[in-house]
Design a protein around this motif. Structure first.
Motif, PDB file in Angstrom:
ATOM      1  N   VAL A  68       0.854  -1.186   0.000  1.00  0.00           N
ATOM      2  CA  VAL A  68       0.000   0.000   0.000  1.00  0.00           C
ATOM      3  C   VAL A  68       0.890   1.236   0.000  1.00  0.00           C
ATOM      4  N   TYR A  69       0.691   2.106  -0.977  1.00  0.00           N
ATOM      5  CA  TYR A  69       1.451   3.353  -1.062  1.00  0.00           C
ATOM      6  C   TYR A  69       0.496   4.512  -0.808  1.00  0.00           C
ATOM      7  N   ASP A  70       0.658   5.186   0.336  1.00  0.00           N
ATOM      8  CA  ASP A  70      -0.242   6.278   0.703  1.00  0.00           C
ATOM      9  C   ASP A  70       0.530   7.516   1.153  1.00  0.00           C
ATOM     10  N   ASP A  71       1.689   7.747   0.539  1.00  0.00           N
ATOM     11  CA  ASP A  71       2.530   8.879   0.939  1.00  0.00           C
ATOM     12  C   ASP A  71       2.052  10.213   0.357  1.00  0.00           C
ATOM     13  N   ILE A  72       1.166  10.170  -0.636  1.00  0.00           N
ATOM     14  CA  ILE A  72       0.670  11.410  -1.237  1.00  0.00           C
ATOM     15  C   ILE A  72      -0.507  11.909  -0.414  1.00  0.00           C
ATOM     16  N   GLU A  73      -0.410  13.126   0.084  1.00  0.00           N
ATOM     17  CA  GLU A  73      -1.435  13.627   0.999  1.00  0.00           C
ATOM     18  C   GLU A  73      -2.736  13.969   0.293  1.00  0.00           C
ATOM     19  N   LYS A  74      -2.681  14.817  -0.743  1.00  0.00           N
ATOM     20  CA  LYS A  74      -3.919  15.255  -1.379  1.00  0.00           C
ATOM     21  C   LYS A  74      -3.761  15.333  -2.892  1.00  0.00           C
ATOM     22  N   VAL A  75      -3.139  16.399  -3.368  1.00  0.00           N
ATOM     23  CA  VAL A  75      -2.940  16.606  -4.802  1.00  0.00           C
ATOM     24  C   VAL A  75      -1.477  16.337  -5.138  1.00  0.00           C
ATOM     25  N   ALA A  76      -1.221  15.350  -5.976  1.00  0.00           N
ATOM     26  CA  ALA A  76       0.156  14.978  -6.299  1.00  0.00           C
ATOM     27  C   ALA A  76       0.852  16.077  -7.086  1.00  0.00           C
ATOM     28  N   ASN A  77       2.117  16.349  -6.727  1.00  0.00           N
ATOM     29  CA  ASN A  77       2.946  17.257  -7.511  1.00  0.00           C
ATOM     30  C   ASN A  77       4.107  16.466  -8.121  1.00  0.00           C
ATOM     31  N   PHE A  78       4.989  17.157  -8.813  1.00  0.00           N
ATOM     32  CA  PHE A  78       6.085  16.466  -9.499  1.00  0.00           C
ATOM     33  C   PHE A  78       6.950  15.653  -8.537  1.00  0.00           C
ATOM     34  N   ASP A  80       6.111  14.335  -5.669  1.00  0.00           N
ATOM     35  CA  ASP A  80       5.355  13.150  -5.243  1.00  0.00           C
ATOM     36  C   ASP A  80       5.445  12.043  -6.287  1.00  0.00           C
ATOM     37  N   LEU A  81       5.274  12.422  -7.546  1.00  0.00           N
ATOM     38  CA  LEU A  81       5.282  11.433  -8.629  1.00  0.00           C
ATOM     39  C   LEU A  81       6.659  10.807  -8.793  1.00  0.00           C
ATOM     40  N   ASP A  82       7.696  11.621  -8.697  1.00  0.00           N
ATOM     41  CA  ASP A  82       9.058  11.088  -8.837  1.00  0.00           C
ATOM     42  C   ASP A  82       9.368  10.100  -7.713  1.00  0.00           C
ATOM     43  N   SER A  83       8.955  10.439  -6.495  1.00  0.00           N
ATOM     44  CA  SER A  83       9.201   9.548  -5.350  1.00  0.00           C
ATOM     45  C   SER A  83       8.440   8.236  -5.512  1.00  0.00           C
ATOM     46  N   ALA A  84       7.166   8.334  -5.913  1.00  0.00           N
ATOM     47  CA  ALA A  84       6.330   7.137  -6.041  1.00  0.00           C
ATOM     48  C   ALA A  84       6.802   6.242  -7.185  1.00  0.00           C
ATOM     49  N   SER A  85       7.192   6.843  -8.311  1.00  0.00           N
ATOM     50  CA  SER A  85       7.652   6.032  -9.443  1.00  0.00           C
ATOM     51  C   SER A  85       8.991   5.361  -9.131  1.00  0.00           C
ATOM     52  N   TYR A  86       9.858   6.058  -8.371  1.00  0.00           N
ATOM     53  CA  TYR A  86      11.122   5.442  -7.934  1.00  0.00           C
ATOM     54  C   TYR A  86      10.828   4.249  -7.018  1.00  0.00           C
ATOM     55  N   PHE A  87       9.877   4.430  -6.120  1.00  0.00           N
ATOM     56  CA  PHE A  87       9.489   3.341  -5.218  1.00  0.00           C
ATOM     57  C   PHE A  87       8.970   2.144  -6.011  1.00  0.00           C
ATOM     58  N   ALA A  88       8.138   2.402  -7.037  1.00  0.00           N
ATOM     59  CA  ALA A  88       7.597   1.313  -7.855  1.00  0.00           C
ATOM     60  C   ALA A  88       8.708   0.545  -8.561  1.00  0.00           C
ATOM     61  N   ASN A 106      -5.424  10.388 -11.232  1.00  0.00           N
ATOM     62  CA  ASN A 106      -4.422  11.172 -11.962  1.00  0.00           C
ATOM     63  C   ASN A 106      -3.017  10.744 -11.573  1.00  0.00           C
ATOM     64  N   ALA A 107      -2.781  10.621 -10.263  1.00  0.00           N
ATOM     65  CA  ALA A 107      -1.458  10.229  -9.789  1.00  0.00           C
ATOM     66  C   ALA A 107      -1.084   8.834 -10.282  1.00  0.00           C
ATOM     67  N   GLY A 108      -2.035   7.904 -10.216  1.00  0.00           N
ATOM     68  CA  GLY A 108      -1.762   6.536 -10.646  1.00  0.00           C
ATOM     69  C   GLY A 108      -1.363   6.442 -12.108  1.00  0.00           C
ATOM     70  N   LYS A 109      -2.049   7.195 -12.962  1.00  0.00           N
ATOM     71  CA  LYS A 109      -1.710   7.190 -14.391  1.00  0.00           C
ATOM     72  C   LYS A 109      -0.290   7.694 -14.623  1.00  0.00           C
ATOM     73  N   ALA A 110       0.053   8.778 -13.942  1.00  0.00           N
ATOM     74  CA  ALA A 110       1.384   9.362 -14.116  1.00  0.00           C
ATOM     75  C   ALA A 110       2.474   8.431 -13.581  1.00  0.00           C
ATOM     76  N   ILE A 111       2.249   7.838 -12.418  1.00  0.00           N
ATOM     77  CA  ILE A 111       3.245   6.947 -11.816  1.00  0.00           C
ATOM     78  C   ILE A 111       3.465   5.705 -12.683  1.00  0.00           C
ATOM     79  N   ALA A 112       2.385   5.161 -13.217  1.00  0.00           N
ATOM     80  CA  ALA A 112       2.501   3.982 -14.085  1.00  0.00           C
ATOM     81  C   ALA A 112       3.375   4.279 -15.299  1.00  0.00           C
ATOM     82  N   LEU A 113       3.266   5.480 -15.839  1.00  0.00           N
ATOM     83  CA  LEU A 113       4.055   5.868 -17.014  1.00  0.00           C
ATOM     84  C   LEU A 113       5.505   6.182 -16.644  1.00  0.00           C
TER      85      LEU A 113
END
Length: 388
Positions: A68-78, A80-88, A106-113
């Protein structure tokens, strides 16, 4: 990034599983999509946590690992996305499952890419680096109807530098699968249902007015309008009416299918801008601006408005096309009056000084090339003044 040949006028690759109380099947449905899963949800959209637990348990029965990845508080910014995609990447994830609403998806689509491409979010949205690889498979489990965003190949993310929304659209941003369970939304308040339903109406109208729409997209958009108009009030008055809630989920999916092929439009552009610059959320913005955008486009899209009026069950027999088009706007306003939804930006404490900034940001969105007529920035501001 590859694009569709021009002769293709309808393309919708995602698989859809739509069933009440189906979250316990998530593992069975996802097992052929991926085995090392990131289960993503923003903190603000982690609605109905009991259902999230059911989903995680089901996924674990059929996967090699679920995080479970829940580190993004509300609205993802750049960042947030870089951290989450690195984690993935370091977790060797081969599937992203999103549980949430507009921001989570929105965040999920960006992280997947980003997880499959050697670039940062800033480079992706700035167009400074080519994206060569398709994304990780994405499964979307919406916690509420998301006005089509759960099914569409576009996303918006907040830029760290200027705090504005950035938009991109591409075939690779389609989710692989959408799992819709209306039971997840049982905790929504009446005001949430009202603004969500009207936001779906707004998105469907945007799709219908697009110059890229066709008979296939129009039939989906009009059916979405009909479903919302007939079910939004029962969904509010009868909290346990799963039939009405299912209809709103269906309307959202149909809107997403339509927009995937036609386009987003003026209401969405204005709403993205308003929700960026003011304290309005995207659903409130869509709800407030719809009748004003419809009034602006009335004469340029009168024929389509006749179809909207019919979908709203308005009597358009023995009257002119313009009179029938006016009935469409009146039909929308009737729903607003029934639901007691505010129709002015000023009722939400939006400041008049914000209107030029909203207009400027809205005019930057590339999808406005789909509008039925050219729209200068000063006319966008005129619509906002009328909505104020």
């Amino acid at each position: 990034m590859p694009v569709l040949p021009e002769w293709i006028n309808f393309n919708f690759p995602p698989k859809i599983h739509f069933e009440i109380d189906c979250t316990y099947k998530s593992g069975t449905l996802v097992k052929n999509v991926g085995s090392r899963i990131i289960l993503l949800s923003t903190q603000s959209e982690m609605e109905n946590p009991d259902e999230l637990t059911i989903i995680k348990t089901s996924l674990e029965k059929h996967a090699d690992g679920v995080i479970v990845y829940d580190d993004i508080e509300k609205v993802a910014n750049f960042k947030d996305l870089d951290s989450a995609s690195y984690f993935a990447r370091i977790a060797n994830a081969n599937c992203i499952v999103v549980y949430g609403g507009f921001e989570s998806i929105n965040a999920g689509k960006a992280i997947a890419l980003l997880a499959t491409n050697d670039c940062f979010a800033e480079e992706l949205f700035g167009g400074r680096k080519a994206i060569k690889n398709p994304p990780l498979p994405l499964v979307v489990i919406p916690t509420r109807p998301v006005m089509g965003n759960e099914a569409s190949p576009f996303l918006t993310i907040t830029d760290d530098r200027d705090r504005n929304r950035k938009y991109i659209s591409h075939e690779w941003l389609f989710p692989t699968m959408i799992i819709c369970d209306p039971k997840i939304s049982v905790g929504l308040s009446t005001s949430d249902i009202a603004k969500t339903g009207i936001a779906i109406l707004s998105a469907a109208v945007d799709s219908l007015l697009s110059k890229y729409s066709n008979d296939l997209t129009n039939s989906n958009a009009l059916r979405a309008i009909e479903l919302v108009s007939k079910n939004i009030i029962p969904a509010i008055r009868e909290s346990k009416n799963m039939g009405s809630r299912s209809a709103l989920y269906s309307a959202s999916l149909l809107t997403g299918i339509a927009q995937s092929v036609s386009s987003l439009g003026l209401c969405y552009a204005l709403s993205l801008s308003a929700s960026t610059i003011t304290n309005l959320d995207i659903y409130q913005s869509m709800a407030i601006l719809l009748p004003h955008v419809m009034e602006y486009n009335l004469t340029s899209s009168a024929g389509k408005y006749v179809h909207i009026a019919k979908a709203l069950d308005e009597d358009v027999s023995n009257i002119s096309v313009i009179e029938a088009a006016i009935k469409a706007v009146e039909g929308i306003r009737k729903i607003y009056l029934e639901l007691k939804i505010p129709q002015r930006l000023s009722e939400y404490e939006v400041k008049k000084i914000d209107l030029p900034g909203i207009a400027t940001l809205a005019s930057t969105y590339s999808f406005l090339d789909s509008l039925p007529r050219e729209l200068p920035k000063n006319e966008i501001e005129t619509i906002l003044v009328a909505a104020y």
